[in-house]
Scaffold this active site. Structure first.
Site, PDB file in Angstrom:
ATOM      1  N   HIS A  32      68.111 -22.073  18.491  1.00 39.54           N
ATOM      2  CA  HIS A  32      69.249 -22.943  18.192  1.00 39.54           C
ATOM      3  C   HIS A  32      69.339 -24.178  19.077  1.00 39.54           C
ATOM      4  O   HIS A  32      69.522 -25.291  18.599  1.00 39.54           O
ATOM      5  CB  HIS A  32      70.545 -22.133  18.304  1.00 39.54           C
ATOM      6  CG  HIS A  32      71.776 -22.914  17.973  1.00 39.54           C
ATOM      7  ND1 HIS A  32      72.539 -23.525  18.930  1.00 39.54           N
ATOM      8  CD2 HIS A  32      72.363 -23.195  16.786  1.00 39.54           C
ATOM      9  CE1 HIS A  32      73.559 -24.161  18.346  1.00 39.54           C
ATOM     10  NE2 HIS A  32      73.470 -23.967  17.052  1.00 39.54           N
ATOM     11  N   HIS A  61      74.181 -19.852  22.148  1.00 41.57           N
ATOM     12  CA  HIS A  61      74.102 -21.159  21.483  1.00 41.57           C
ATOM     13  C   HIS A  61      73.570 -22.199  22.462  1.00 41.57           C
ATOM     14  O   HIS A  61      72.384 -22.297  22.685  1.00 41.57           O
ATOM     15  CB  HIS A  61      75.456 -21.539  20.899  1.00 41.57           C
ATOM     16  CG  HIS A  61      75.825 -20.762  19.688  1.00 41.57           C
ATOM     17  ND1 HIS A  61      75.207 -20.913  18.468  1.00 41.57           N
ATOM     18  CD2 HIS A  61      76.763 -19.802  19.500  1.00 41.57           C
ATOM     19  CE1 HIS A  61      75.727 -20.094  17.586  1.00 41.57           C
ATOM     20  NE2 HIS A  61      76.683 -19.398  18.188  1.00 41.57           N
ATOM     21  N   GLU A  63      78.614 -16.698  22.212  1.00 43.55           N
ATOM     22  CA  GLU A  63      79.772 -16.718  21.307  1.00 43.55           C
ATOM     23  C   GLU A  63      80.699 -15.527  21.517  1.00 43.55           C
ATOM     24  O   GLU A  63      81.845 -15.548  21.074  1.00 43.55           O
ATOM     25  CB  GLU A  63      79.303 -16.792  19.850  1.00 43.55           C
ATOM     26  CG  GLU A  63      80.416 -17.201  18.911  1.00 43.55           C
ATOM     27  CD  GLU A  63      79.923 -17.660  17.549  1.00 43.55           C
ATOM     28  OE1 GLU A  63      80.718 -17.604  16.604  1.00 43.55           O
ATOM     29  OE2 GLU A  63      78.757 -18.076  17.439  1.00 43.55           O
TER      30      GLU A  63
END
Length: 297
Positions: free
Chosen positions: A225, A267, A282
């Site tokens: 990501h 992330h 998260e």
């Protein structure tokens, strides 16, 4: 390698992007709770509340000593001082979905508009200029300043990278792998840029003249990501789909490390003020990744 997790919010807050601020603290966005967090390593976290539904995403240090971030759901660019004072700037194009943001070499901030196929530029006093891309439905995502004096960005739905000069001239570079869906991008120390292909499970490298090399991950379903670079030129990336962080050296050697909590959904990732790598999880935490210390005698 030692990895430690630090709770900074509840599980519904959604820590997303992270950066090191000019005050020696880590600053991070909480996309679901519309808050901006701050953590000095070794201290307790603090946070600042935005209006509901702002959806803060990427955050970076600006040229004015403040932190700048995108408000994806509110379609605004915002600024927060190290003392917590917040200003927001509306954008000319409605519902444009700003996502990536980066300081440019010209003293302005450059950002992507995912839903409007535009690259934006905002000065510290809030003056906005937009530059349309030469392709529709491209979903421009992350953006970073390259060593060549231009801004480089990923086109998530076009399977390409883009380059925009400070004069607004845009060039596009298709990727070898179709439907690779690039997201994160970071500048390397050698003048090239590293990027991640979330749909293809690969790490990519592009030189300023557009030469692309792709490196498949050991787990092609890892969903990489975000990416950043360390002090030694190694690139570090998050594997959102598998709860791991990884590194890749200039010769393409890849190493991956599992995070302590399964399903933590890492992330953003950044080099912290303490010299370690930090990633936003998260699940409501930040993780610190550092080389293991040798035992003392």
């Amino acid at each position: 390698m030692t990895i430690e997790e630090y709770a900074v919010a509840d599980r519904d807050a959604g820590p997303y992007a992270i950066t090191t601020g000019p005050d020696g603290a880590l600053w991070f966005t909480m996309v679901h709770s519309s808050r901006i967090g701050r953590l000095v390593p070794g201290a307790e976290p603090t946070s600042y509340e935005l209006d509901s539904g702002r959806g803060p995403t990427i955050i970076v240090p600006g040229p004015d000593g403040a932190l700048w971030f995108t408000e994806y759901h509110a379609h605004r660019i915002a600024r927060i001082t190290t003392g917590g004072v917040i200003d927001e700037f509306a954008l000319p194009t409605p519902d444009c979905g700003p996502y990536g943001i980066a300081p440019g070499p010209d003293g302005a901030l450059w950002f992507t508009e995912t839903a409007a196929d535009r690259i934006g530029r905002i000065t510290p006093d809030g003056q906005v200029t937009e530059f349309p891309l030469p392709v529709a439905g491209a979903f421009p995502s992350a953006i970073v300043a390259g060593g060549d004096g231009a801004l480089w960005f990923t086109l998530n739905q076009a399977g390409a990278l883009g380059r925009i000069g400070t004069d607004g001239v845009i060039a596009l570079y298709p990727l070898p792998t179709e439907a690779a869906a690039p997201v994160g991008i970071a500048a390397g120390q050698d003048g090239a840029l590293w990027f991640v292909e979330i749909a293809a499970g690969q790490i990519g490298r592009i030189t300023p003249d557009g030469q692309v090399t792709e490196f498949p991950l050991p787990d092609r379903a890892a969903r990489p990501h975000a990416v950043t670079t360390g002090t030694d030129g190694t690139a570090w990336f998050t594997e959102w789909g598998t709860g791991r962080v990884g590194s890749i050296t200039a010769d393409g050697t890849i190493t991956v490390h599992s995070l302590p909590t399964p399903g933590s959904e890492p992330h953003g990732i950044t080099l912290g003020p303490d010299g370690a790598l930090w990633t936003a999880l998260e699940i409501g935490a930040l993780a610190r990744i550092a080389p293991a210390q040798p035992p003392s005698l």
